[in-house]
Design a protein around this motif. Structure first.
Motif, PDB file in Angstrom:
ATOM      1  N   TRP A  47     -11.044  -6.878  -7.103  1.00  0.00           N
ATOM      2  CA  TRP A  47     -10.250  -8.016  -7.562  1.00  0.00           C
ATOM      3  C   TRP A  47      -8.967  -8.137  -6.762  1.00  0.00           C
ATOM      4  O   TRP A  47      -8.104  -7.265  -6.816  1.00  0.00           O
ATOM      5  CB  TRP A  47      -9.914  -7.884  -9.051  1.00  0.00           C
ATOM      6  N   PRO A 103      -6.399 -10.925  -7.039  1.00  0.00           N
ATOM      7  CA  PRO A 103      -6.220 -12.130  -7.852  1.00  0.00           C
ATOM      8  C   PRO A 103      -5.984 -13.396  -7.050  1.00  0.00           C
ATOM      9  O   PRO A 103      -6.492 -14.460  -7.411  1.00  0.00           O
ATOM     10  CB  PRO A 103      -5.013 -11.798  -8.718  1.00  0.00           C
ATOM     11  N   LYS A 132     -13.323 -11.609  -9.793  1.00  0.00           N
ATOM     12  CA  LYS A 132     -13.852 -10.251  -9.710  1.00  0.00           C
ATOM     13  C   LYS A 132     -15.341 -10.235  -9.404  1.00  0.00           C
ATOM     14  O   LYS A 132     -16.083 -11.082  -9.844  1.00  0.00           O
ATOM     15  CB  LYS A 132     -13.642  -9.533 -11.034  1.00  0.00           C
ATOM     16  N   ASN A 190      -6.619  -4.876  -7.319  1.00  0.00           N
ATOM     17  CA  ASN A 190      -6.820  -3.663  -8.091  1.00  0.00           C
ATOM     18  C   ASN A 190      -8.290  -3.497  -8.374  1.00  0.00           C
ATOM     19  O   ASN A 190      -9.039  -4.452  -8.343  1.00  0.00           O
ATOM     20  CB  ASN A 190      -6.162  -3.715  -9.473  1.00  0.00           C
ATOM     21  N   CYS A 191      -8.612  -2.265  -8.734  1.00  0.00           N
ATOM     22  CA  CYS A 191      -9.918  -2.063  -9.330  1.00  0.00           C
ATOM     23  C   CYS A 191      -9.813  -2.585 -10.747  1.00  0.00           C
ATOM     24  O   CYS A 191      -8.869  -2.286 -11.471  1.00  0.00           O
ATOM     25  CB  CYS A 191     -10.271  -0.594  -9.364  1.00  0.00           C
ATOM     26  N   ALA A 192     -10.787  -3.402 -11.145  1.00  0.00           N
ATOM     27  CA  ALA A 192     -10.660  -4.065 -12.439  1.00  0.00           C
ATOM     28  C   ALA A 192     -11.737  -3.652 -13.420  1.00  0.00           C
ATOM     29  O   ALA A 192     -11.933  -4.312 -14.419  1.00  0.00           O
ATOM     30  CB  ALA A 192     -10.681  -5.576 -12.250  1.00  0.00           C
ATOM     31  N   TYR A 210     -12.783  -0.317 -15.647  1.00  0.00           N
ATOM     32  CA  TYR A 210     -12.329   1.024 -15.966  1.00  0.00           C
ATOM     33  C   TYR A 210     -13.293   2.057 -15.386  1.00  0.00           C
ATOM     34  O   TYR A 210     -14.489   2.009 -15.637  1.00  0.00           O
ATOM     35  CB  TYR A 210     -12.219   1.198 -17.470  1.00  0.00           C
ATOM     36  N   HIS A 217      -8.063   5.079 -12.726  1.00  0.00           N
ATOM     37  CA  HIS A 217      -8.401   3.670 -12.573  1.00  0.00           C
ATOM     38  C   HIS A 217      -7.160   2.831 -12.256  1.00  0.00           C
ATOM     39  O   HIS A 217      -7.196   1.904 -11.451  1.00  0.00           O
ATOM     40  CB  HIS A 217      -9.081   3.200 -13.857  1.00  0.00           C
ATOM     41  N   ALA A 218      -6.025   3.216 -12.873  1.00  0.00           N
ATOM     42  CA  ALA A 218      -4.817   2.416 -12.681  1.00  0.00           C
ATOM     43  C   ALA A 218      -4.332   2.469 -11.244  1.00  0.00           C
ATOM     44  O   ALA A 218      -3.717   1.526 -10.753  1.00  0.00           O
ATOM     45  CB  ALA A 218      -3.716   2.911 -13.614  1.00  0.00           C
ATOM     46  N   ASN A 219      -4.586   3.584 -10.568  1.00  0.00           N
ATOM     47  CA  ASN A 219      -4.110   3.720  -9.197  1.00  0.00           C
ATOM     48  C   ASN A 219      -5.232   3.577  -8.195  1.00  0.00           C
ATOM     49  O   ASN A 219      -5.302   4.294  -7.211  1.00  0.00           O
ATOM     50  CB  ASN A 219      -3.397   5.054  -9.018  1.00  0.00           C
ATOM     51  N   ARG A 268       5.692   2.467 -14.047  1.00  0.00           N
ATOM     52  CA  ARG A 268       5.725   3.876 -13.645  1.00  0.00           C
ATOM     53  C   ARG A 268       6.377   4.758 -14.694  1.00  0.00           C
ATOM     54  O   ARG A 268       7.219   5.587 -14.396  1.00  0.00           O
ATOM     55  CB  ARG A 268       6.440   4.042 -12.299  1.00  0.00           C
ATOM     56  N   SER A 290      -8.751  -8.443 -17.580  1.00  0.00           N
ATOM     57  CA  SER A 290      -7.317  -8.512 -17.369  1.00  0.00           C
ATOM     58  C   SER A 290      -6.662  -8.575 -18.742  1.00  0.00           C
ATOM     59  O   SER A 290      -7.350  -8.629 -19.764  1.00  0.00           O
ATOM     60  CB  SER A 290      -6.944  -9.755 -16.572  1.00  0.00           C
ATOM     61  N   GLY A 311      -1.796 -11.399 -17.902  1.00  0.00           N
ATOM     62  CA  GLY A 311      -3.180 -11.514 -17.451  1.00  0.00           C
ATOM     63  C   GLY A 311      -3.318 -12.517 -16.324  1.00  0.00           C
ATOM     64  O   GLY A 311      -3.956 -12.260 -15.309  1.00  0.00           O
ATOM     65  N   GLY A 319      -2.413 -11.318 -13.031  1.00  0.00           N
ATOM     66  CA  GLY A 319      -3.267 -10.342 -12.370  1.00  0.00           C
ATOM     67  C   GLY A 319      -3.155  -8.925 -12.884  1.00  0.00           C
ATOM     68  O   GLY A 319      -3.535  -7.987 -12.194  1.00  0.00           O
ATOM     69  N   MET A 320      -2.668  -8.734 -14.084  1.00  0.00           N
ATOM     70  CA  MET A 320      -2.580  -7.365 -14.590  1.00  0.00           C
ATOM     71  C   MET A 320      -3.921  -6.958 -15.198  1.00  0.00           C
ATOM     72  O   MET A 320      -4.363  -7.541 -16.166  1.00  0.00           O
ATOM     73  CB  MET A 320      -1.491  -7.267 -15.653  1.00  0.00           C
ATOM     74  N   PRO A 321      -4.585  -5.955 -14.629  1.00  0.00           N
ATOM     75  CA  PRO A 321      -5.844  -5.511 -15.208  1.00  0.00           C
ATOM     76  C   PRO A 321      -5.608  -4.713 -16.471  1.00  0.00           C
ATOM     77  O   PRO A 321      -4.520  -4.167 -16.674  1.00  0.00           O
ATOM     78  CB  PRO A 321      -6.462  -4.625 -14.122  1.00  0.00           C
ATOM     79  N   ARG A 322      -6.610  -4.648 -17.326  1.00  0.00           N
ATOM     80  CA  ARG A 322      -6.453  -3.854 -18.540  1.00  0.00           C
ATOM     81  C   ARG A 322      -6.775  -2.398 -18.251  1.00  0.00           C
ATOM     82  O   ARG A 322      -7.251  -2.048 -17.179  1.00  0.00           O
ATOM     83  CB  ARG A 322      -7.365  -4.400 -19.629  1.00  0.00           C
ATOM     84  N   ARG A 323      -6.514  -1.564 -19.209  1.00  0.00           N
ATOM     85  CA  ARG A 323      -6.841  -0.137 -19.149  1.00  0.00           C
ATOM     86  C   ARG A 323      -6.166   0.583 -17.991  1.00  0.00           C
ATOM     87  O   ARG A 323      -6.726   1.510 -17.432  1.00  0.00           O
ATOM     88  CB  ARG A 323      -8.352   0.053 -19.051  1.00  0.00           C
ATOM     89  N   ILE A 324      -5.001   0.118 -17.600  1.00  0.00           N
ATOM     90  CA  ILE A 324      -4.265   0.869 -16.602  1.00  0.00           C
ATOM     91  C   ILE A 324      -3.134   1.574 -17.310  1.00  0.00           C
ATOM     92  O   ILE A 324      -2.479   0.993 -18.169  1.00  0.00           O
ATOM     93  CB  ILE A 324      -3.731  -0.030 -15.479  1.00  0.00           C
ATOM     94  N   TYR A 325      -2.915   2.850 -16.942  1.00  0.00           N
ATOM     95  CA  TYR A 325      -1.900   3.591 -17.685  1.00  0.00           C
ATOM     96  C   TYR A 325      -0.514   3.301 -17.143  1.00  0.00           C
ATOM     97  O   TYR A 325       0.484   3.604 -17.773  1.00  0.00           O
ATOM     98  CB  TYR A 325      -2.192   5.095 -17.661  1.00  0.00           C
ATOM     99  N   THR A 326      -0.467   2.723 -15.938  1.00  0.00           N
ATOM    100  CA  THR A 326       0.835   2.392 -15.409  1.00  0.00           C
ATOM    101  C   THR A 326       0.677   1.338 -14.324  1.00  0.00           C
ATOM    102  O   THR A 326      -0.432   1.008 -13.932  1.00  0.00           O
ATOM    103  CB  THR A 326       1.540   3.633 -14.847  1.00  0.00           C
ATOM    104  N   ASP A 339       2.899  -0.838 -10.863  1.00  0.00           N
ATOM    105  CA  ASP A 339       4.065  -0.861  -9.990  1.00  0.00           C
ATOM    106  C   ASP A 339       4.976  -2.013 -10.359  1.00  0.00           C
ATOM    107  O   ASP A 339       4.510  -3.065 -10.790  1.00  0.00           O
ATOM    108  CB  ASP A 339       3.624  -1.039  -8.542  1.00  0.00           C
ATOM    109  N   ARG A 383       5.334  -7.024  -9.390  1.00  0.00           N
ATOM    110  CA  ARG A 383       4.277  -8.019  -9.436  1.00  0.00           C
ATOM    111  C   ARG A 383       4.472  -8.993 -10.593  1.00  0.00           C
ATOM    112  O   ARG A 383       3.566  -9.701 -10.996  1.00  0.00           O
ATOM    113  CB  ARG A 383       2.911  -7.328  -9.528  1.00  0.00           C
ATOM    114  N   TRP A 437       5.125  -8.361 -13.772  1.00  0.00           N
ATOM    115  CA  TRP A 437       4.584  -8.009 -15.084  1.00  0.00           C
ATOM    116  C   TRP A 437       5.611  -7.355 -15.997  1.00  0.00           C
ATOM    117  O   TRP A 437       5.353  -7.207 -17.189  1.00  0.00           O
ATOM    118  CB  TRP A 437       3.422  -7.017 -14.934  1.00  0.00           C
TER     119      TRP A 437
END
Ligand code: HEA
Ligand code: HEA
Ligand code: CUA
Ligand code: CU
Lengths: 291, 205, 564
Positions: free
Chosen positions: A128, A130, A135, A159-161, A163, A168-170, C71, C401, C463, C466-473, C475, C478, C480
């Motif tokens: 993805w 954006p 995606k 990003n990888c979209a 999970y 996954h976040a990085n 972060r 997202s 969303g 472009g913020m994906p879900r399930r990210i723990y952190t 940068d 962007r 957000w």
């Protein structure tokens, strides 16, 4: 739709609020329903839905069935836990996490979209960027396809979209859109053979690199390092970031990564190699020559 | 008070002596159960069909599967015998009821025995297990799911038989017995589908 | 199991004083463990649902703290992944499901004038299986340490896509706990739904033909059928997963030619009907509350029933709208986009009918009504974002997202949770005999609504950005940060709101005004008995001749049955 229905709701609620206790004794008219009204508010949504359906089907067709021109740039992206492997077959280039593509013109000889084949080496990821495309998943045992066609130059973040586990976040991605000439220049640089370092520290680092098990996971073109579990390091220093975007790539972060990748990207699949400080310095120096 | 609405017709008061009949608990429950079981089986069937011809390594269905003629005949005819048994019960003919009931159990057990033999052969002679390939995975899970239902059915059938011999089954249990036979018919019907898919369609792969 | 319940159907057990049931703590526990009474089980469902809600809510609070600033180092990535997995799983399977079953258990028999569920013991079995599955899920926190100590609670997301759940990628036992718990919970749900269906078909009191059942009951009939059809696929794929993990089966093993997409299909064949299983009971509650507080019968009863059935049917054929990004053919994508869009029609009909019910009525803004009004508004937004997602090209952009997160919190909180709150306030006087406190409830309403909007409106924007879900952190830089900050602040209001709610439940029980049999002046049968209802529910039952039996009693001069 939202405005209309909300308007209706507010109107009804306002108009028919209870007007004080005196009102309570009388029950309002008991209305059970009306076929005409029901018909009306069934037909209107049906019409809206119908229009939406037509537009949707057309757009799906346009996007999915687009025929790529002959000269399209073809690349193959393989998802790994938690980084991207990028192949330019026609150019014989392998890199990671950062995709360079040429800018395209809307029509004419400069039109050059990029077709991307998506695969996965382990679990499901999703490609993805954006601002460039929606995606498409990278699925093991299945080959997917998407395309992008940027008309302006610049760096686009992705990003990888889907999970895919701890980091996954990085699992970040950059698409660097360049003027066609710049892109060709970049490709030339990537194709050039790597220089064997002459500077003593780096030369030592080169030895250490091969003495430790780095080679089992990493590949450096033209050497015995042929691992495919980790990213290709042939032209490491041409990239902007390290560890699929956890940090900008510079001597400090590189050193920290070599010393202990887990301190930069907890849970990533490169183990702490437990190198001595000397080895760390040397290997870092060596890696810095890879460009 | 005003009333508005398309149903605004003056109907007479509903008849007071309206006969109030509700469906039987057990029937509704068993039908629902069969519905949910059907959904369960369809998923395993779909998985089997989906993976047909997708195995990466041997053995393939065509090499090791043979249509289980006798077992199928046995299971299908048990559906007939259970009907005979019920008919006997309706006529009040207890001995015939038990006889047909016992034959049903015997036929069902033969089917199960056959499956056991088949599996034994596949596992120990052909080295073909759940973990061999996707065919093995889907084959054992689908046929196994069916076999487990045959087992449940047999337990229920035997329970009736034993309780009956102990004299604990009376006319008030007619409906229980009918329900068990419904379930048994269901197990049979599923077998028709499973056998068609596994032993006829997939054998081409 | 069943023979007694049939016979005792219309025969009165000896009346029993309510006061006698109070006793020492052990007595109470004994009562709870051995009870087969549908009302007690119903309250136990709702009680444990609320308990799990607070637990999962606290997990959500941790999630929001972690995401408040870029972060952030509040929790480790592994911990974060467990948090959202557990939050999602618990909210769907241990909050949503038991709450709706609780309402069904408590109210369906009362509304159709029955003495209990058809199979009381099966009912108790269903509850305890659910409860045990919850304990099993939470036990994973203690019982699942594995390699790298990577065990602990499950961290595969609430839909646990394969092959992330395969032994190779999910070491330790956390996924085993997850799958066993879901399998078990599924069995409980199927048992309970079977019970509901049989109860509705076979235990209606005299005169209660299908066409006179309250909408609430109709809706549970549809929901129970959905459970019966949709839960087996879930159980089936859990069985497959267990076979894969323990016996080396190859269902989802992509190395052996298995397919990673098969799980998605099977899961969503369950998953989409599931979201309606959760939402449609909310419609049921709204369909009871809105008429009563508008002082009018529901507008278009037959159409409402038809719309419910339609929603049920359509929902079985739309599952792949969760999978637009897997690279289906354009035909497949178009098909599922169309079928999904069709659902907007019956749902729209329902919304319009509720508005039609209010039109020309006399609205009384009691607590249940407030929550229902907010529900209408919020569900509208949620539905429209759902329709946006159904448009496949749009979905390619927005799937996975924060826009999706915003969509489903709008339906699940703005829709489901609000109607559950409405339902709890509405039937609180019936179940406990005390009126809920209006002031506390109003605070709950205001704070929770502010908090909810603050938390989830910004997520639409992040969303889009472009913020994906399930990210723990994430940068900085962007765009957000602001939205996430607002979103996290909103949670503070939500916490306050929930606290008011909990306080209200307890305070009103201790200090609340006594509620009569029928404090809201309502029309369905449950209000014909005492509050709380006796063990046997009804002393005598009126003959049912219309959809609003109590209206007929209260207005003998102008009964409903003349018009239906
Ligand atoms: C309570 C549960 C619930 C409900 C009721 C809904 C209702 C709907 N949902 Fe939602 N959905 C979820 C819970 C729910 N959803 C969850 C939990 C997920 C995420 C799962 C996950 O990934 O974790 C999800 C995800 C989800 C997706 C996938 C997103 C993605 O991951 O890419 C899609 C895509 O189509 C979708 C669509 C819809 C639609 C079209 C409706 C429709 O039913 C809405 C219909 C309502 C209206 C449209 C409003 C009223 C209508 C009118 C006023 C009439 C006029 C309007 C028109 C003619 C348009 N939902
Ligand atoms: C019914 C369903 C439901 C409900 C009610 C909620 C409620 C909330 N949810 Fe959740 N959510 C889901 C279902 C639900 N969620 C699902 C299915 C997912 C997907 C999971 C996945 O991706 O796998 C998800 C994911 C999800 C995410 C995305 C995580 C990610 O993708 O990385 C976020 C992030 O903001 C979030 C936030 C919240 C918040 C802030 C609430 C709030 O509304 C919570 C409010 C409740 C409280 C705040 C409790 C407060 C009570 C107290 C604090 C009392 C005090 C305590 C004592 C005195 C002991 N949820
Ligand atoms: Cu790769 Cu998420
Ligand atoms: Cu859905």
């Amino acid at each position: 739709i939202f405005v209309v229905v909300t308007g209706m709701m507010i109107f009804v609620v306002w108009k028919f609020r209870r007007r004080g206790p005196a009102d309570d004794e009388v029950e309002p008219a008991q209305i059970y329903g009306s076929t005409h009204i029901e018909m009306a508010w069934t037909v209107v949504p049906i019409i809206i839905t119908f229009v939406l359906i037509l537009v949707t089907s057309r757009t799906i067709g346009e996007i999915q069935n687009r025929v790529m021109p002959e000269n399209a740039l073809k690349i193959r992206v393989v998802g790994h836990q938690w980084w991207w492997e990028v192949h330019y077959k026609d150019y014989n280039i392998i890199t990671a996490n950062e995709i360079h593509v040429p800018r395209s013109d809307r029509t004419g000889p400069g039109e050059r979209p990029t077709e991307i084949i998506l695969e996965s080496a382990d679990v499901i990821h999703s490609f993805w960027v954006p601002q460039l495309a929606g995606k498409t998943d990278l699925i093991p045992n299945k080959r997917n396809r998407t395309w992008i066609e940027p008309f302006v130059t610049g760096t686009f973040f992705g990003n990888c979209a889907e999970y895919c586990g701890t980091q996954h976040a990085n699992m970040l991605l950059r698409v660097i859109v360049q003027e066609p000439e710049d892109f060709e220049r970049w490709a030339k640089q990537m194709q050039a053979p790597v220089q064997i370092p002459t500077e003593p520290l780096a030369a030592q680092g080169r030895k250490d690199f091969y003495a430790n098990s780095c080679v089992t996971c990493h590949r450096i073109d033209g050497t015995t390092a042929e691992g495919v579990f980790g990213p290709d390091l042939t032209k490491l220093m041409t990239r902007q970031t390290i560890g699929a975007g956890v940090a900008p790539l510079n001597p400090e972060t590189l050193r920290q990564w070599v010393r202990n990748p887990q301190s930069l990207k907890t849970g990533c699949l490169m183990p702490d190699m437990k190198l001595s400080e000397n080895e760390v310095d040397a290997i870092t120096a060596y890696l810095l020559t890879l460009k | 008070m005003t009333r508005i609405g398309n149903t605004n017709k003056m109907t007479a008061a509903p008849a007071q002596n309206l006969e109030w009949k509700l469906p039987s608990h057990r029937k509704v429950a068993v039908i629902t159960l069969i519905l949910t079981e059907t959904a369960l089986f369809s998923i395993f069937l779909v998985a089997y069909l989906f993976y047909m011809g997708k195995s990466l390594n041997q053995p393939y269905p065509s090499e090791i599967l043979h249509f289980p003629v006798l077992a199928t005949i046995a299971l299908l005819s048990s559906s007939v015998t259970i009907v005979f048994s019920e008919m006997a019960l309706h006529r009040g003919n207890k001995p015939m009821f038990y006889l047909w009931w016992a034959i049903t159990i015997a036929l069902g057990s033969y089917f199960l025995w056959f499956t056991a033999v088949e599996w034994h052969h596949l596992i120990f002679k052909e080295n073909f297990t759940l973990a061999t390939n996707v065919f093995g995975t889907t084959f054992y899970s689908l046929v196994g799911l069916h076999a487990s239902h045959v087992i449940i059915g047999l337990i229920l059938l035997s329970l009736v038989f034993v309780l009956g011999l102990l004299g604990k089954v009376g006319p008030e249990h007619a409906e229980h017995i009918e329900m068990i036979s419904w379930y048994w018919h269901f197990v049979d019907a599923i077998w028709i589908v499973v056998a068609t898919v596994v032993y006829i369609i997939s054998i081409r792969y | 199991m069943n023979s007694e319940s049939v016979d005792e159907n219309y025969e009165l057990p000896p009346p029993q004083k309510i006061g006698e049931e109070r006793g020492s703590l052990t007595r109470i526990i004994q009562e709870l463990v051995f009870t087969v009474d549908h009302k007690k089980l119903g309250m136990m469902y709702i009680g444990s649902g609320l308990l799990f809600f607070v637990v999962a809510g606290i997990m959500a609070v941790f999630i929001r703290i972690q995401l408040a600033v870029p972060r952030n180092h509040f929790v480790e990535p592994e911990v974060y992944n467990r948090l959202f997995t557990m939050h999602g799983t618990v909210m769907v399977f241990l909050v949503g499901m038991p709450m709706i079953f609780g309402f069904a258990n408590y109210l369906v028999p009362l509304m159709i004038g029955a003495r209990d569920m058809a199979f009381p013991r099966l009912n108790a079995f269903g509850f305890w299986v659910f409860f045990f599955s919850g304990l099993l899920l939470f036990f994973s926190y203690f019982g699942a340490p594995g390699l790298y100590a990577a065990g602990s609670a499950p961290d595969v997301g609430w839909f646990a896509y394969s092959p992330l759940t395969a032994k190779a990628f999910s070491r330790g036992h956390s996924t085993d706990y997850w799958t066993l718990s879901i399998l078990l919970g599924g069995i409980g749900s199927i048992a309970t739904s079977l019970n509901i269906i049989v109860t509705i078909f076979c235990m209606r009191c005299k005169g209660m033909i299908l066409g006179r059942m309250p909408l609430f009951v109709w809706i549970f009939l549809v929901v129970a059928f959905l459970v019966i059809i949709a839960l087996p696929p879930l159980s089936a794929c859990q069985i497959m997963l267990i076979l894969d993990r323990y016996f080396g089966a190859k269902f989802f093993d992509t190395q052996a030619g298995g397919s990673a997409v098969l799980w998605q299909h099977f899961f969503w064949i369950f998953g989409h009907p599931e979201v309606y299983i959760l939402m449609v009971p909310g419609f049921g509650i709204a369909s009871e509350v809105i008429p009563v507080f508008s002082r009018k019968p529901i507008f278009g009863y037959p159409v409402m029933v038809a719309a419910t059935v339609m929603i049920g049917f359509i929902s079985l054929g739309v599952w792949a709208h969760h999978m637009f990004s897997i690279g289906m053919t354009s035909i497949g994508n178009t098909f599922f986009a169309i079928s999904t869009l069709l659902v907007a029609i019956p749902t729209g009909i329902k919304i319009f009918n509720w508005i039609g019910t209010m039109y020309g009525g006399k609205l009384r803004f009691e607590l249940p009504m407030l929550f229902c009004l907010a529900f209408l508004f919020q569900f509208l937004i949620a539905g429209l974002t759902g329709v946006m997602l159904a448009i496949a090209p749009f979905d390619w952009q927005l799937t996975d997202s924060y826009f999706v997160v915003a969509h489903f919190h709008y339906v699940l909180i703005g829709g489901l949770l609000y109607t559950l709150f409405a339902g709890i306030y509405y039937w609180y006087p019936k179940a406990l005999g005390k009126m809920p406190n209006f002031k506390l409830g109003l605070w709950h309403f205001i704070l929770f609504t502010i908090g909810f909007q603050m938390t989830f409106v910004p997520q639409h924007f992040s969303g889009f950005l472009g913020m994906p879900r399930r990210i723990y952190t994430y940068d900085a830089g962007r765009g957000w940060e602001l939205w996430n900050m607002i979103s996290s602040i909103g949670v503070i209001f939500q916490i306050a709101g929930v606290l008011f709610f909990v306080v209200n439940l307890i305070y009103s029980y201790v200090k609340g005004k006594k509620a009569g049999d029928d404090p809201w002046d309502a029309w369905t049968l449950e209000w014909a008995t005492t509050s709380p209802p006796p063990h046997y529910n009804f002393e005598t039952l009126p003959e049912i001749r219309s959809r609003r039996p109590l209206w007929d009693l209260k207005h003998p001069d102008d009964p409903d049955w003349k018009y239906e």
